[in-house]
Motif scaffolding. Structure first.
Motif, short mmCIF file in Angstrom:
data_model
loop_
_atom_site.label_atom_id
_atom_site.label_comp_id
_atom_site.label_asym_id
_atom_site.label_seq_id
_atom_site.Cartn_x
_atom_site.Cartn_y
_atom_site.Cartn_z
N UNK A 75 0.84 -1.20 0.00
CA UNK A 75 0.00 0.00 0.00
C UNK A 75 0.88 1.25 0.00
N UNK A 76 1.97 1.22 0.75
CA UNK A 76 2.91 2.35 0.75
C UNK A 76 3.50 2.55 -0.65
N UNK A 77 3.82 1.46 -1.34
CA UNK A 77 4.34 1.56 -2.71
C UNK A 77 3.30 2.20 -3.63
N UNK A 78 2.05 1.79 -3.48
CA UNK A 78 0.98 2.37 -4.30
C UNK A 78 0.81 3.86 -4.01
N UNK A 79 0.90 4.24 -2.75
CA UNK A 79 0.79 5.65 -2.38
C UNK A 79 1.94 6.46 -2.98
N UNK A 112 -4.83 -1.65 -5.53
CA UNK A 112 -4.90 -0.42 -4.73
C UNK A 112 -4.95 0.80 -5.63
N UNK A 113 -4.12 0.81 -6.69
CA UNK A 113 -4.12 1.94 -7.61
C UNK A 113 -5.47 2.10 -8.31
N UNK A 114 -6.09 0.97 -8.69
CA UNK A 114 -7.41 1.04 -9.33
C UNK A 114 -8.43 1.73 -8.43
N UNK A 115 -8.41 1.39 -7.16
CA UNK A 115 -9.36 1.99 -6.22
C UNK A 115 -9.03 3.47 -6.00
N UNK A 116 -7.73 3.79 -5.91
CA UNK A 116 -7.32 5.20 -5.78
C UNK A 116 -7.83 6.02 -6.97
N UNK A 136 -13.11 -4.62 -12.42
CA UNK A 136 -13.23 -6.04 -12.81
C UNK A 136 -11.93 -6.77 -12.55
N UNK A 137 -10.80 -6.15 -12.97
CA UNK A 137 -9.51 -6.81 -12.77
C UNK A 137 -9.15 -6.85 -11.28
N UNK A 138 -9.60 -5.85 -10.53
CA UNK A 138 -9.40 -5.88 -9.08
C UNK A 138 -10.03 -7.14 -8.49
N UNK A 139 -11.26 -7.44 -8.91
CA UNK A 139 -11.96 -8.64 -8.44
C UNK A 139 -11.22 -9.91 -8.88
N UNK A 140 -10.81 -9.96 -10.15
CA UNK A 140 -10.12 -11.15 -10.68
C UNK A 140 -8.81 -11.39 -9.93
N UNK A 141 -8.03 -10.33 -9.72
CA UNK A 141 -6.74 -10.47 -9.04
C UNK A 141 -6.93 -11.02 -7.63
N UNK A 142 -7.88 -10.46 -6.90
CA UNK A 142 -8.10 -10.91 -5.52
C UNK A 142 -8.62 -12.35 -5.49
N UNK A 143 -9.49 -12.72 -6.42
CA UNK A 143 -9.99 -14.09 -6.47
C UNK A 143 -8.87 -15.07 -6.81
N UNK A 144 -7.91 -14.65 -7.63
CA UNK A 144 -6.75 -15.50 -7.93
C UNK A 144 -5.87 -15.71 -6.70
#
Length: 304
Positions: free
Chosen positions: A157-161, A196-200, A264-272
């Protein structure tokens, strides 16, 4: 008496013949049934193998498709990331420029000595290392993870920030990140940073589209027995209730030039990663909950 015995014997032979013939016919039918069953078994086995093969091929195709969509989602945000690199390089480049100009003046006034050269070298190397570290951070993010590994949620998360710092500054977004410890999980770190970036980026768009003045992002990491839960809350006005069930569908977007891939990719990544994501509205914005299994729940030893 002899004649009766002969008749009895003939009858006995006839009965035995009938029994044997019936037994033979029954045995033959059983054999035919067995051959039929054996044939059906091999047919079903071949069909099962073919079905498993097709399922495996489709799974591989879907994995390749998801991988391509992850890359496409990354490329969609690359412009903003490149702007962040430029922003983080601007000040070091200005400082290097001033140092180089100062050399000419130092030579003119005969101030070039060992002490000056050492100071010039040290200050220049500090600036160059900062620029190199910035490039390495972005290069690491855009390189795809080939294998799952243990990584820290809070550090990611720090990297994303850090990557998103320019947008946060330019759009006057204030971030509060509360965490304790490393919260180590098992999966693809770069893909999680993309999550994290997608949500930001969705929060930033909400702030801009709704003309929000008080722009805040709150990030917390909670946990239960099985999962770490990353909570991201914004004050961007929330999501239309009729759209909450659609925002994770592929190619669904409310932005004029949006790709519809981010969430959509956020969901796919977390499900993986055997996790999940939920979205809901709060009083002033939206809340995203990212669920990722703890190492023990994922079958990974804590010492990994």
């Amino acid at each position: 008496m002899y004649k009766e015995f002969i008749i009895f014997l003939i009858l006995l032979v006839f009965i035995v013949f009938i029994i044997v013939r019936r037994f033979h016919n029954k045995l033959k039918r059983l054999e035919e049934n067995y051959q039929c069953l054996d044939k059906n078994f091999h047919l079903e086995k071949n069909l099962t193998i073919e079905l498993e093969k097709r399922i495996e091929e489709e799974v591989n195709k879907n994995k390749q498709k998801d991988h391509m969509l992850v890359q496409q989602s990354r490329l969609a945000s690359m412009g903003e990331m490149m702007a962040s690199i430029g922003h983080q390089w601007r000040q070091p480049l200005n400082n290097l420029s001033l140092l180089i100009q100062d050399v000419s003046e130092a030579q003119e006034f005969e101030e070039l000595n060992d002490q000056y050269i050492n100071r010039f070298t040290n200050e220049s190397m500090v600036l160059i290392k900062h620029m190199s570290r910035t490039i390495n951070d972005f290069r690491k993010f855009y390189l795809p993870n080939k294998e799952k590994a243990v990584f820290s949620l809070s550090e990611s998360i720090e990297d994303a920030l850090s990557i998103f710092s320019l947008s946060l500054k330019n759009h006057n977004i204030h971030v509060q990140f509360e965490y304790r410890g490393q919260q180590r999980v098992y999966g693809f770190q770069n893909e999680f940073i993309q999550v994290i970036l997608n949500i930001f980026m969705n929060a930033k768009d909400a702030f801009v589209n709704h003309n929000i003045e008080n722009r805040k992002l709150s990030i917390k990491i909670n946990e239960d027995e099985l999962f770490y839960m990353t909570e991201i809350i914004d004050t961007g006005g929330g999501i239309e209730s009729s759209l909450l069930d659609k925002i994770f569908e592929p190619y669904f977007t409310t932005r004029q030039n949006g790709t519809g891939l981010g969430l959509y990719m956020t969901k796919v990544i977390l499900e993986n990663m055997h996790g999940n994501i939920k979205a809901e509205n709060t009083g002033s914005g939206a809340r995203f909950l990212l669920f990722i299994p703890k190492l023990a729940a994922a079958g990974i030893p804590e010492s990994a």
